[in-house]
Design a protein around this motif. Sequence first.
Motif, PDB file in Angstrom:
ATOM      1  N   VAL A   1      18.046  14.198   6.283  1.00  0.00           N
ATOM      2  CA  VAL A   1      18.040  13.150   5.267  1.00  0.00           C
ATOM      3  C   VAL A   1      17.460  11.889   5.894  1.00  0.00           C
ATOM      4  N   GLY A   2      16.452  11.299   5.251  1.00  0.00           N
ATOM      5  CA  GLY A   2      15.810  10.111   5.811  1.00  0.00           C
ATOM      6  C   GLY A   2      15.749   8.970   4.813  1.00  0.00           C
ATOM      7  N   LYS A   3      16.259   7.826   5.205  1.00  0.00           N
ATOM      8  CA  LYS A   3      16.218   6.631   4.350  1.00  0.00           C
ATOM      9  C   LYS A   3      14.776   6.153   4.200  1.00  0.00           C
ATOM     10  N   GLY A   4      14.354   5.935   2.941  1.00  0.00           N
ATOM     11  CA  GLY A   4      12.969   5.564   2.682  1.00  0.00           C
ATOM     12  C   GLY A   4      12.825   4.309   1.840  1.00  0.00           C
ATOM     13  N   VAL A   5      13.374   3.186   2.290  1.00  0.00           N
ATOM     14  CA  VAL A   5      13.194   1.919   1.576  1.00  0.00           C
ATOM     15  C   VAL A   5      11.871   1.317   2.030  1.00  0.00           C
ATOM     16  N   THR A   6      10.867   1.371   1.163  1.00  0.00           N
ATOM     17  CA  THR A   6       9.509   0.986   1.565  1.00  0.00           C
ATOM     18  C   THR A   6       9.346  -0.519   1.742  1.00  0.00           C
TER      19      THR A   6
ATOM     20  N   SER B   1      16.958   0.436  -6.842  1.00  0.00           N
ATOM     21  CA  SER B   1      15.561   0.236  -7.230  1.00  0.00           C
ATOM     22  C   SER B   1      15.389  -0.576  -8.505  1.00  0.00           C
ATOM     23  N   ARG B   2      16.484  -0.955  -9.158  1.00  0.00           N
ATOM     24  CA  ARG B   2      16.389  -1.647 -10.454  1.00  0.00           C
ATOM     25  C   ARG B   2      15.640  -2.968 -10.383  1.00  0.00           C
ATOM     26  N   GLY B   3      15.689  -3.649  -9.244  1.00  0.00           N
ATOM     27  CA  GLY B   3      15.067  -4.955  -9.140  1.00  0.00           C
ATOM     28  C   GLY B   3      13.583  -4.926  -8.857  1.00  0.00           C
ATOM     29  N   SER B   4      13.010  -3.732  -8.731  1.00  0.00           N
ATOM     30  CA  SER B   4      11.595  -3.615  -8.397  1.00  0.00           C
ATOM     31  C   SER B   4      10.795  -3.087  -9.587  1.00  0.00           C
ATOM     32  N   THR B   5       9.550  -3.533  -9.693  1.00  0.00           N
ATOM     33  CA  THR B   5       8.650  -2.962 -10.694  1.00  0.00           C
ATOM     34  C   THR B   5       8.118  -1.608 -10.240  1.00  0.00           C
ATOM     35  N   GLU B   6       8.335  -1.267  -8.962  1.00  0.00           N
ATOM     36  CA  GLU B   6       7.911   0.029  -8.429  1.00  0.00           C
ATOM     37  C   GLU B   6       9.035   1.043  -8.620  1.00  0.00           C
TER      38      GLU B   6
ATOM     39  N   ALA C   1       0.821  -1.211   0.000  1.00  0.00           N
ATOM     40  CA  ALA C   1       0.000   0.000   0.000  1.00  0.00           C
ATOM     41  C   ALA C   1       0.853   1.258   0.000  1.00  0.00           C
ATOM     42  N   LEU C   2       2.056   1.184   0.577  1.00  0.00           N
ATOM     43  CA  LEU C   2       2.939   2.346   0.634  1.00  0.00           C
ATOM     44  C   LEU C   2       4.167   2.086  -0.241  1.00  0.00           C
ATOM     45  N   THR C   3       3.952   2.072  -1.538  1.00  0.00           N
ATOM     46  CA  THR C   3       5.050   1.977  -2.498  1.00  0.00           C
ATOM     47  C   THR C   3       5.773   3.323  -2.539  1.00  0.00           C
TER      48      THR C   3
ATOM     49  N   GLU D   1      12.136   0.566  -3.393  1.00  0.00           N
ATOM     50  CA  GLU D   1      12.055  -0.818  -2.942  1.00  0.00           C
ATOM     51  C   GLU D   1      13.350  -1.525  -3.308  1.00  0.00           C
ATOM     52  N   ASN D   2      13.777  -2.457  -2.473  1.00  0.00           N
ATOM     53  CA  ASN D   2      14.948  -3.286  -2.766  1.00  0.00           C
ATOM     54  C   ASN D   2      14.461  -4.710  -3.004  1.00  0.00           C
ATOM     55  N   MET D   3      14.347  -5.086  -4.270  1.00  0.00           N
ATOM     56  CA  MET D   3      13.730  -6.362  -4.645  1.00  0.00           C
ATOM     57  C   MET D   3      14.646  -7.148  -5.585  1.00  0.00           C
ATOM     58  N   PRO D   4      14.462  -8.486  -5.674  1.00  0.00           N
ATOM     59  CA  PRO D   4      15.297  -9.305  -6.562  1.00  0.00           C
ATOM     60  C   PRO D   4      14.545  -9.710  -7.834  1.00  0.00           C
ATOM     61  N   ASP D   5      14.994  -9.262  -8.974  1.00  0.00           N
ATOM     62  CA  ASP D   5      14.509  -9.829 -10.238  1.00  0.00           C
ATOM     63  C   ASP D   5      15.648  -9.791 -11.241  1.00  0.00           C
ATOM     64  N   GLY D   6      15.356 -10.077 -12.481  1.00  0.00           N
ATOM     65  CA  GLY D   6      16.422 -10.168 -13.477  1.00  0.00           C
ATOM     66  C   GLY D   6      17.144  -8.869 -13.726  1.00  0.00           C
ATOM     67  N   GLY D   7      16.528  -7.763 -13.350  1.00  0.00           N
ATOM     68  CA  GLY D   7      17.185  -6.476 -13.548  1.00  0.00           C
ATOM     69  C   GLY D   7      17.874  -5.942 -12.318  1.00  0.00           C
ATOM     70  N   ALA D   8      17.836  -6.693 -11.224  1.00  0.00           N
ATOM     71  CA  ALA D   8      18.369  -6.192  -9.951  1.00  0.00           C
ATOM     72  C   ALA D   8      19.872  -6.004 -10.007  1.00  0.00           C
TER      73      ALA D   8
END
Length: 426
Positions: free
Chosen positions: A183-188, A156-161, A115-117, A239-246
Amino acid sequence: MVLNVGLGPAGSATAAVFRKAAAAAVRAVGPARTVRLDLALTENTDVPVADRVRAVAEGARLALYRYDTFRSAQALPPPVEVRVTGGSPDALAEALVTAEGICLARDLVNSPAGALTPTAFAHRIQTVAAEAGLSCVVYGGEDLARLRLAGLAAVSRGSTEPARYVELTHEPAEAPALTVALVGKGVTFDSGGLSLKPSGELHTMKADMGGAAAVLGALVALPRLGLPIRVHAHLPLAENMPDGGAIRVGDVVRHLNGTTTEITHTDNEGRVILADVLLRASRPGQTDLVLDVATLTSAAVHALGTRTGALFSPDDALADLVGRAAERAGESLWRLPLLEHERRHLRSTVADRVNCSHRHGDTVQAALYLSEFLTPGTLWAHLDIAAPAWNDEPPYGVVPHGATGFGVRTLLETLRALAASAPALA
């Protein structure tokens, strides 16, 4: 029902004690629907009346906090009304403003990552900024390349968001005594990327934007607190996500200042995201000092336990100011050293540095890593709030289960202290 709450030995009560006592009282009333907290009954204390009012009102309001966004109406308990009598109306109003900022931070951290992308977070920031009278600019897509925020784009490369980068500004009504960058880290959501986290850790990874939430919670309170201080906030959202582009282990990121980082662990993404943002925040002529807040390292949890954040600064005066502000705020920070001998573990054979050494001392090494991305001469403090941003235990004091809103009160107290001591620090 009349409830007596002990404050400890006569004369020993602090604002933090009053805050916790009010929270304990509100939690203890059970089915009562109205709670009256009468400050006239609290004597034998050196705490000024205004501070007492702020602490009691904050404690009461924060103890009432619930995250009900996804509960059905029939599951909601009836609301409890709290009335604080006696003391200063201005202090009471100020306390409620602070509590609103904390509750906003809690709501954001408690929000499901779906919900909070980053896009949804950026939209929420725009909404609350407009309501608070803050200027707000949101960057995304090609803007990240134009601004050369390579770390944010890489993570963010590994996320569709898609990633977002938000800049906020609070301009005071009177001439500012100081300009501060927050400065605030914002990894959702932080899956760890290709260096995937263990499944048992994933349930709290929606909280990896706790630093950005704390900065936003503090900033929206500022216009109503009237501090003569200009604040620029910098919030990288991804977002920090794993896919083929990560991003892969072994890839190299070239930062805004031309230096490079070899990615040796994709779950140490926070420092990579913050690197270019710190460079941008500390540009010459833009700010007098930089404070960054981040849920950065699990090593901080191992070092300090689950209720205490780590404080780093190469400047003793600034570290003391922030530490005292945290104490007044009732939030636990412990200063750790920037051990220069640990910097050797950041060396890379293919780039200027690595983002993870796979050695002990990662909390210190992460702070040293960040220190390399500041304009020389910048006053800087770093708060690693990986532990206290989320509470997996039953409620205690003013802290609920789940998101705590840690950092909002410390940032506001720090800004108050900076406004008071601006000539000495500028």
